[in-house]
Design an enzyme around this catalytic site. Structure first.
Site: not given
Length: 393
Positions: A241, A267, A278
């Site tokens: 798991e 955007r 940056q």
């Protein structure tokens, strides 16, 4: 060293990605009927039987392929809770039956669990025994040809819809690692009851509830492995798991990274795309760095499982790296999208779904304790070479 999948695994990964994207989208709220419908589709696709031998209806693949399938499901399916339920079913329930089940148990349970006809749940966590599994209070008392189970489990994934439960109980209270025993218990067995479905902050597509055992009589033939070997069953399932299930978050992170790059390129602020700033571009680079580092650790752990390694450090390291990276990826995606990131959408969902990853399968704090002990730190610790310093596992 070869970092590429073989041709069969690569083809399977691409097929599962397309399948998950096209057919596994889920509703906003959990719906048992819809959950079952999609579950059967996954079974028909073969993804539930990845690690199960072909004679029992599976694909007979190893851990690396199983992880690749989980990564593909996490990438293609936006219902991360549903994919988490699939992983819990395969690695916490089917794998123990494959490893420890008798021939009759395998013939009885594995085919319907592979096909999607049955859903399985692993009942181990208790209110007073989470990370401290050896302190569980659920008891199994032998009475002739049956064991009588009494006690309660919490946070049991898939329990509201489960047909089969893999249950851990104490047959010798205070017996430590040799005091636990595993059982396969059918839903509907008198004395087994399931509580109300939890409302969770994340992984909402995964049904979770408490389970009670009140004089629940289980035939001795449904014991999984020898009496007293329950902790061994549990450790095996956790190794699988902590490695293969967490691959789903690699897929989620890859999807979130791609959408973050696309958003940052589109955007506009101050006359240019925010990806040119940056502060934003470095955040995206850090997302990619954490994803690739976590991915290497996880597939290293899967490679070890395929070679029969019993090392517990690499699965723990992989679990730590993937879960922490997934949470940070969600935070980064929200920050990049700003106000839109806190509205309903992929960024906030990725963050909510990642938060439980630091808790289930053993909290990250417990993983660090275990790793430290393996490295020779702490009381009664025995020094153990780090995996990267060893020879062949």
């Amino acid at each position: 060293m070869n970092f590429e999948f073989d041709a069969q695994t690569e083809e399977m990964r691409e097929t599962i990605t397309d399948f998950a994207r096209e057919r596994l989208a889920g509703p906003e709220d959990f719906d048992p009927g819809e959950f079952r419908r999609r579950w059967r589709l996954v079974g028909e696709q073969g993804a539930l039987g990845t690690v199960v031998p072909g004679e029992y209806g599976g694909l007979g693949q190893g851990a690396v392929t199983a992880a690749a399938v989980m990564e593909a499901l996490g990438y293609g399916c936006t219902d991360t809770g549903f994919v988490f339920s699939l992983g819990a079913h395969v690695f916490a329930c089917l794998t123990p039956i494959v490893e420890f089940g008798t021939a009759e148990q395998k013939r009885q349970w594995l085919p319907p669990l592979c096909s999607g006809e049955y859903v399985a749940a692993h009942a181990i966590t208790e209110p007073e025994a989470g990370s401290d599994a050896l302190s569980m209070r659920t008891r199994a008392e032998r009475r002739g040809d049956v064991y009588v189970l009494n006690g309660g489990k919490s946070f049991t994934t898939n329990s509201p819809v489960a047909d089969v439960f893999v249950v851990q109980a104490a047959t010798r209270p205070g017996g430590g690692c040799f005091g636990l025993t595993s059982f396969v218990v059918e839903a509907g067995t008198p004395g087994l009851t399931v509580g109300r479905h939890y409302q969770k902050v994340g992984l909402r597509g995964s049904p979770t509830a408490d389970v009670r055992f009140d004089e629940c009589r289980v035939p001795a033939s449904q014991m999984l492995g020898p009496e007293g070997d329950g902790f061994g069953v549990f450790r095996t399932s956790m190794a699988w798991e902590r490695t293969c299930l967490f691959a789903l978050y690699l897929g989620v992170m890859r999807r979130v990274l791609e959408t973050s790059v696309a958003y940052a390129g589109e955007r506009q602020q101050f006359g240019s795309a925010i990806g040119g700033f940056q502060a934003v571009s470095h955040r995206v680079v850090d997302m990619a760095l954490r994803l690739e580092a976590a991915r290497l650790l996880l597939y290293r752990a899967a490679w070890g499982l395929d070679r029969g390694s019993t090392d517990e450090v690499m699965p723990a390291l992989a679990k730590l790296a993937v879960s922490e990276a997934a949470v940070q990826a969600g935070l980064d995606a929200v920050q990049i999208q700003g106000g839109l990131g806190i509205l309903h959408g992929q960024a906030e969902a990725a963050l909510r779904d990642a938060l439980p990853a630091r808790i289930f399968s053993g909290t990250n704090e417990i993983q660090k304790n275990n790793i430290a002990r393996a490295l020779g730190l702490g009381e009664k610790a025995r020094p153990q070479a780090h995996p990267s310093r060893r020879g062949k596992n």
